[in-house]
Design an enzyme around this catalytic site. Structure first.
Site: not given
Ligand code: PMM
Length: 265
Positions: A205, A239
């Site tokens: 991210k 995740r």
């Protein structure tokens, strides 16, 4: 939790696994490399993404869910905001629903409850199309915790067992890089407050690219550091795209945490 995105437009792997054969092969490779759960998604929730109609999302995910259920030895989770996609995926053998909208579709919790499935509820401020337009919090950790407790209670009211629940602060979903870092720095507060297992999704991210730059290797290196940090703070599921690397890093962490001299004898 290894990510199997069957989408043309996810931010880091969009289009790579749109073909069902490629997605299944990728999922099996992630499981072989150490993923304990495979999370199949057919709708990108990257910032700015438009919603995908249910029939299109189903056409992407169902063949992949069916085959991973048959061929993988780990549980399959369906990453969806839609009760109809959740229901069809659970009927096809998935056993966990990962809902980034935390029950915004009012029927989703009931679908999970009647299947006796697991549920991840995630915090998002706004919705993907607009969530990165100036997100604001007075105290991000407190507000995300309040939201998660409220949605967990709603899931229990709909009949989902406490032991089937998991909560996720939603890194990058309506959050600035500063919000993400604060959530991670104070993750222990959330772990203590929410009481169900915490899942985090830091993988590749943009807050990581702010720290290490945005080539893929650097993003994966940064992801590993966040994974180890988060588990140290009490997170139970991470995740990630590169599940093999995360499994290895967390295995090494386990050896240290258990002072397991046998592991290296
Ligand atoms: N992030 C993405 C998608 N689904 N689900 C959970 N529970 N937590 C997350 O952080 C999360 C998610 C977006 O990332 P991707 O496009 O790489 O799948």
């Amino acid at each position: 939790m290894g990510i199997v995105n069957v989408t043309p437009d996810s931010f880091s792997d969009g289009g790579a696994f749109l073909d069902p054969d490629a997605a299944v092969a990728h999922g099996l490779a992630l499981a072989a490399a150490g993923a304990d759960v495979l999370d199949v998604g057919g709708e990108s929730t990257r910032p700015g993404a438009d919603p995908v109609p249910a029939d299109e999302e189903l056409a992407r995910v169902l063949p992949v869910v069916r085959r991973l259920v048959a061929e993988a030895t780990v549980p399959v989770s369906i990453d969806t905001r839609k009760a109809s996609v959740a229901a069809a995926s659970l009927a096809a053998g998935a056993t966990i629903v990962n809902d980034v909208a935390a029950g915004a579709d009012r029927e989703l919790f009931g679908v999970v409850a009647s299947a006796g499935a697991g549920l991840v509820v995630m915090h998002m401020q706004g919705e993907p199309r607009t969530m990165q337009h100036d997100p604001h919090y007075d105290d991000v950790v407190v507000e995300v915790g309040d939201f998660l407790l409220d949605r967990l209670a709603a899931a229990r009211d709909a009949g989902v067992h406490t032991a089937s629940l998991c909560a996720d602060p939603g890194l990058g979903f309506g959050k600035t890089p500063t919000h993400n870092v604060e959530l991670l720095a104070r993750l222990g507060e959330l772990v203590a407050r929410v009481e169900v297992p915490i899942l985090v999704g830091p993988s590749r991210k943009s807050f990581i690219t702010r720290i290490v730059g945005d080539d893929l290797a650097a993003r994966d290196d940064g992801t590993l550091a966040v994974a180890v940090w988060a588990v140290e703070q009490g997170a139970r599921i991470v995740r990630v795209h590169d599940a093999g690397a995360a499994a290895d890093a967390l295995h090494v962490l386990d050896v240290m945490a258990a002072a397991d001299a046998e592991a290296v004898a």
